[in-house]
Motif scaffolding. Structure first.
Motif, PDB file in Angstrom:
ATOM      1  N   UNK A   1       0.839  -1.203   0.000  1.00  0.00           N
ATOM      2  CA  UNK A   1       0.000   0.000   0.000  1.00  0.00           C
ATOM      3  C   UNK A   1       0.875   1.254   0.000  1.00  0.00           C
ATOM      4  N   UNK A   2       0.854   1.933  -1.155  1.00  0.00           N
ATOM      5  CA  UNK A   2       1.627   3.180  -1.263  1.00  0.00           C
ATOM      6  C   UNK A   2       0.642   4.291  -1.602  1.00  0.00           C
ATOM      7  N   UNK A   3       0.210   5.034  -0.583  1.00  0.00           N
ATOM      8  CA  UNK A   3      -0.893   5.983  -0.784  1.00  0.00           C
ATOM      9  C   UNK A   3      -0.509   7.105  -1.728  1.00  0.00           C
ATOM     10  N   UNK A   4       0.767   7.508  -1.654  1.00  0.00           N
ATOM     11  CA  UNK A   4       1.171   8.661  -2.467  1.00  0.00           C
ATOM     12  C   UNK A   4       1.089   8.367  -3.960  1.00  0.00           C
ATOM     13  N   UNK A   5       1.118   7.073  -4.293  1.00  0.00           N
ATOM     14  CA  UNK A   5       1.056   6.724  -5.726  1.00  0.00           C
ATOM     15  C   UNK A   5      -0.306   6.174  -6.128  1.00  0.00           C
ATOM     16  N   UNK A   6      -1.246   6.147  -5.182  1.00  0.00           N
ATOM     17  CA  UNK A   6      -2.542   5.515  -5.479  1.00  0.00           C
ATOM     18  C   UNK A   6      -3.476   6.469  -6.232  1.00  0.00           C
ATOM     19  N   UNK A   7      -4.284   5.887  -7.075  1.00  0.00           N
ATOM     20  CA  UNK A   7      -5.319   6.679  -7.746  1.00  0.00           C
ATOM     21  C   UNK A   7      -6.504   6.828  -6.800  1.00  0.00           C
ATOM     22  N   UNK A   8      -7.379   7.829  -7.065  1.00  0.00           N
ATOM     23  CA  UNK A   8      -8.586   7.968  -6.237  1.00  0.00           C
ATOM     24  C   UNK A   8      -9.409   6.694  -6.216  1.00  0.00           C
ATOM     25  N   UNK A   9      -9.459   5.973  -7.345  1.00  0.00           N
ATOM     26  CA  UNK A   9     -10.234   4.735  -7.381  1.00  0.00           C
ATOM     27  C   UNK A   9      -9.666   3.703  -6.411  1.00  0.00           C
ATOM     28  N   UNK A  10      -8.321   3.564  -6.467  1.00  0.00           N
ATOM     29  CA  UNK A  10      -7.681   2.616  -5.545  1.00  0.00           C
ATOM     30  C   UNK A  10      -7.984   2.984  -4.096  1.00  0.00           C
ATOM     31  N   UNK A  11      -7.856   4.281  -3.806  1.00  0.00           N
ATOM     32  CA  UNK A  11      -8.095   4.726  -2.429  1.00  0.00           C
ATOM     33  C   UNK A  11      -9.522   4.388  -2.008  1.00  0.00           C
ATOM     34  N   UNK A  12     -10.488   4.655  -2.886  1.00  0.00           N
ATOM     35  CA  UNK A  12     -11.886   4.383  -2.541  1.00  0.00           C
ATOM     36  C   UNK A  12     -12.106   2.900  -2.297  1.00  0.00           C
ATOM     37  N   UNK A  13     -11.463   2.080  -3.142  1.00  0.00           N
ATOM     38  CA  UNK A  13     -11.599   0.632  -2.971  1.00  0.00           C
ATOM     39  C   UNK A  13     -11.015   0.188  -1.623  1.00  0.00           C
ATOM     40  N   UNK A  14      -9.787   0.680  -1.329  1.00  0.00           N
ATOM     41  CA  UNK A  14      -9.156   0.344  -0.045  1.00  0.00           C
ATOM     42  C   UNK A  14     -10.021   0.791   1.134  1.00  0.00           C
ATOM     43  N   UNK A  15     -10.565   1.996   0.991  1.00  0.00           N
ATOM     44  CA  UNK A  15     -11.381   2.538   2.085  1.00  0.00           C
ATOM     45  C   UNK A  15     -12.565   1.619   2.356  1.00  0.00           C
ATOM     46  N   UNK A  16     -13.166   1.154   1.300  1.00  0.00           N
ATOM     47  CA  UNK A  16     -14.338   0.289   1.420  1.00  0.00           C
ATOM     48  C   UNK A  16     -13.969  -1.041   2.086  1.00  0.00           C
ATOM     49  N   UNK A  17     -12.867  -1.641   1.628  1.00  0.00           N
ATOM     50  CA  UNK A  17     -12.395  -2.902   2.239  1.00  0.00           C
ATOM     51  C   UNK A  17     -12.071  -2.723   3.714  1.00  0.00           C
ATOM     52  N   UNK A  18     -11.296  -1.670   3.985  1.00  0.00           N
ATOM     53  CA  UNK A  18     -10.837  -1.437   5.363  1.00  0.00           C
ATOM     54  C   UNK A  18     -12.014  -1.121   6.287  1.00  0.00           C
ATOM     55  N   UNK A  19     -12.993  -0.392   5.767  1.00  0.00           N
ATOM     56  CA  UNK A  19     -14.168  -0.080   6.586  1.00  0.00           C
ATOM     57  C   UNK A  19     -14.886  -1.354   6.988  1.00  0.00           C
ATOM     58  N   UNK A  20     -14.975  -2.294   6.031  1.00  0.00           N
ATOM     59  CA  UNK A  20     -15.610  -3.577   6.360  1.00  0.00           C
ATOM     60  C   UNK A  20     -14.824  -4.335   7.421  1.00  0.00           C
ATOM     61  N   UNK A  21     -13.475  -4.376   7.218  1.00  0.00           N
ATOM     62  CA  UNK A  21     -12.625  -5.041   8.219  1.00  0.00           C
ATOM     63  C   UNK A  21     -12.797  -4.389   9.587  1.00  0.00           C
TER      64      UNK A  21
ATOM     65  N   UNK B   1      -5.933   6.077   4.708  1.00  0.00           N
ATOM     66  CA  UNK B   1      -6.632   6.065   3.417  1.00  0.00           C
ATOM     67  C   UNK B   1      -7.725   7.148   3.398  1.00  0.00           C
ATOM     68  N   UNK B   2      -8.455   7.252   4.481  1.00  0.00           N
ATOM     69  CA  UNK B   2      -9.509   8.279   4.519  1.00  0.00           C
ATOM     70  C   UNK B   2      -8.911   9.671   4.388  1.00  0.00           C
ATOM     71  N   UNK B   3      -7.753   9.878   5.045  1.00  0.00           N
ATOM     72  CA  UNK B   3      -7.131  11.190   4.931  1.00  0.00           C
ATOM     73  C   UNK B   3      -6.658  11.444   3.508  1.00  0.00           C
ATOM     74  N   UNK B   4      -6.097  10.404   2.888  1.00  0.00           N
ATOM     75  CA  UNK B   4      -5.603  10.561   1.520  1.00  0.00           C
ATOM     76  C   UNK B   4      -6.751  10.910   0.567  1.00  0.00           C
TER      77      UNK B   4
END
Lengths: 425, 425
Positions: free
Chosen positions: A1-21, A419-422
């Motif tokens: 997980x490299x937030x500085x290189x992530x696209x908004x789509x990736x971030x949104x996907x991660x956020x969704x996964x992490x929120x579930x976890x 991720x949410x901050x990013x």
């Protein structure tokens, strides 16, 4: 997980996964606490022979009846224990009551109001004396300064100790600098051991600082190693003597994390000048410390070998807990841009730096998921971490399984907060 | 022997006789010490069961592991012990470390620098705050004021306690009066128990004094009776509540002269306001007192009956020593104009007032004859007895025979100093 290189789509996907976890974790209704840098009950058990160890013999080797009044600087065998612990000659040691924090407070209060080398040396004689605080650091050090109304100036902690360029610049450029806090071995909270070069530069501060400048050298973890061949700390006492700056450093230690945390024995190691200054203050406060408890401790830990053997038992209990923290951090964050940490070889803490602005939110998320962390900011003066990054993890009290559970939550909360901050940028 | 009525011839004859007696005593090369208000080894032995009393059970009744950190105001069973000792509700008690002097120092330091009821109440906010010191009194009280730079104003001690007319006049006429020292039972050194009227007048000082005025009520000898039916001390706590002056008195006590003098437990009893003020200060000084030693003491003295039974054993050891002092004084000085003394029913001291100007010379003569007395003047602020009269005798440590021997010397020295002085008039 490299937030500085992530696209908004990736971030949104991660956020969704992490929120579930995260929601799944909240559902577990955990109740874990990694806030407190104190020994576990198992560690305390190691010293239960203390009560009763005197077997009716309350007389110190020099004939002192430890039960009676007097002896402001402690009995000789307790000074010997202090010497074993601090590697400073027994003649330079004063033995107090159960709390090195009390001795530090009394020493700083003496320096401030009464002077450690006479009334002319009192810090209050100048407007706004200042004390250097490496950050992150120990909140109780900051509280002493705050109570006495002493201004704190921060310098960054690095992997080699305080940023000594910054310290030297301050000491040279600001004549109101009168002190500095240090936890030189397994620094609270970063776990760093000051390098030889750092210790020598600190010993040389007395050459460039004001005559009333004092380093408060809180060697709380002097023998608290977790590994077999730990980094060694250079002797600031010897280096001060080498450079003619013996008055510039006052050292502190205690048996709090060696025997019983609240019922141990505390020590000051200092030059004769500083000891006399402190004793002048103590002489008005007390007729003497608890010498019976000093004798108990001296009999329980009769020499350096006994002390180190005892500490190995602590290490055996602590090491799996630290391993649980460090392996969780490693597997979650190696190769990511989510945070940084040191790998301590002793002490009581692991310090984790999140991405800027994520510490408070991480602590909040963890609390809601049933894992109590030290409040973000606690490792900075006035509780204010300017970058909101530092979190102190104290794994000594929970069981290994509990530490593993707490770290699962911690890792998830760091990721989610990051991720949410990013996503808001 | 009535010096005021003696002719010069009589005085010369007495001087000659006494000089011979004195020289004979000097020839004996005695080495006796009646300076120290501390328990004898026999008294200390009474509490030797303390070490080992826990038998591996370090857990307080409320589940607190006394070995670990924390608990700034003490464990409940130690508060109960304080309550048994001070006759104040346990909720109003804070339990500290081994020294009530430390608690007094911390309380006065808090009152002076930080304020017991907020920063606005700090005594340092006004120029030259003053504290009333009944004299003769306890030198360590005076040392606390001296160290903090607090001006001391003396009032005479009488057979009923401090001269309350003088105290009330001071409190009414000088708004800078901020405190007063008291040893209300078996006063150090005169052995007086404050009468009910005195205690009530002290409880009412809060009605006429400044809001930040505090009585430092050092009840060091609360249960230290020598006789079967001793005078009782009225409850200043109850009387303050009756008069609405609960914040005006802070009480102190310890087990120092109950168990082991240097390794006991000390107590503060005070209003919630004062306790909170003190705790705010203590919170920066310590993570908590030695709770293990608190638990030992609570187990050793589990209730008021146990406490009083234990004190009866002390009395049995002390009473013959006091009898030796008092009978020597009585047979030497009854019906003379050579000195005055009280007959204490408890405590650790007999206080003797010589004729004006004779105390220092008496102490000097006794020292040369091998009997160490507390330095004349020690019972006054700055060590200065304006009339050079008061001498404190502490008979607890020497054996009865030694006390008898010391009193023979003392009596001779008082007479010789007095007669020689009378000859110079």
């Amino acid at each position: 997980m490299l937030l500085d290189q992530a696209t908004p789509e990736q971030l949104r996907e991660w956020e969704s996964q992490l929120s579930q976890e995260y929601d799944a974790i909240v559902g577990k209704k955990l109740n874990l606490d990694v806030t407190r840098g104190k020994p576990s009950a198992d560690q305390l058990d190691l010293s239960d022979a203390l009560d009763g160890i005197l077997d009716g013999n309350y007389v110190a080797a020099n004939g002192t009846d430890t039960r009676n009044y007097g002896g402001i600087d402690g009995i000789p065998e307790a000074k010997r224990l202090g010497s074993d612990l601090m590697s400073v000659p027994a003649d330079n040691i004063l033995v107090g009551g159960n709390s090195s924090l009390t001795l530090m407070h009394q020493t700083m209060l003496t320096a401030y109001y009464f002077g450690l080398s006479g009334a002319d040396s009192a810090w209050k004689n100048i407007d706004a004396p200042k004390v250097i605080c490496p950050v992150p650091g120990y909140d109780r050090h900051f509280t002493v300064c705050e109570q006495l109304g002493i201004e704190m100036v921060t310098v960054p902690m690095t992997a080699t100790g305080p940023d000594m360029d910054a310290v030297e610049t301050l000491v040279k450029s600001d004549s109101r600098i009168r002190g500095m806090w240090c936890v030189p071995k397994y620094s609270n909270p970063t776990g760093v051991v000051y390098t030889d070069e750092t210790v020598e530069r600190i010993a040389k501060l007395g050459l460039i600082a004001h005559a009333d400048f004092r380093v408060f050298w809180d060697n709380a973890y002097a023998v608290h190693d977790l590994v077999k061949s730990p980094a060694t700390l250079a002797s600031v006492f010897d280096l001060c003597n080498k450079h003619g700056t013996a008055d510039s450093v006052v050292q502190f230690a205690s048996t709090s994390k060696i025997t019983h945390a609240g019922a141990g024995v505390a020590f000051v190691a200092a030059s004769t000048t500083n000891l006399n200054g402190l004793k002048a203050f103590l002489g008005a406060c007390t007729i003497g410390p608890d010498k019976v408890n000093q004798l108990r401790h001296a009999r329980f830990l009769p020499n350096r070998d006994a002390l180190m053997g005892h500490m190995a038992k602590h290490a055996a209990l602590l090491q799996p807990r630290f391993d649980a923290v460090l392996s969780a951090l490693s597997s979650a964050f190696d190769g990511t841009d989510l945070g940084n940490w040191e790998t301590p070889e002793g002490g009581y803490f692991v310090s984790f730096d999140t991405r800027p602005g994520c510490a408070k939110e991480t602590v909040r998320l963890a609390a809601e998921a049933g894992v109590k962390l030290t409040p973000a900011g606690a490792t900075f003066p006035y509780g204010k971490d300017p970058e909101d990054r530092n979190i102190r993890i104290a794994p000594s009290v929970p069981s290994v399984d509990e530490v593993v559970g707490a770290m699962e939550v911690f890792v998830t909360c760091v990721k989610l907060a990051s991720v949410r901050q990013a996503l808001t940028r």
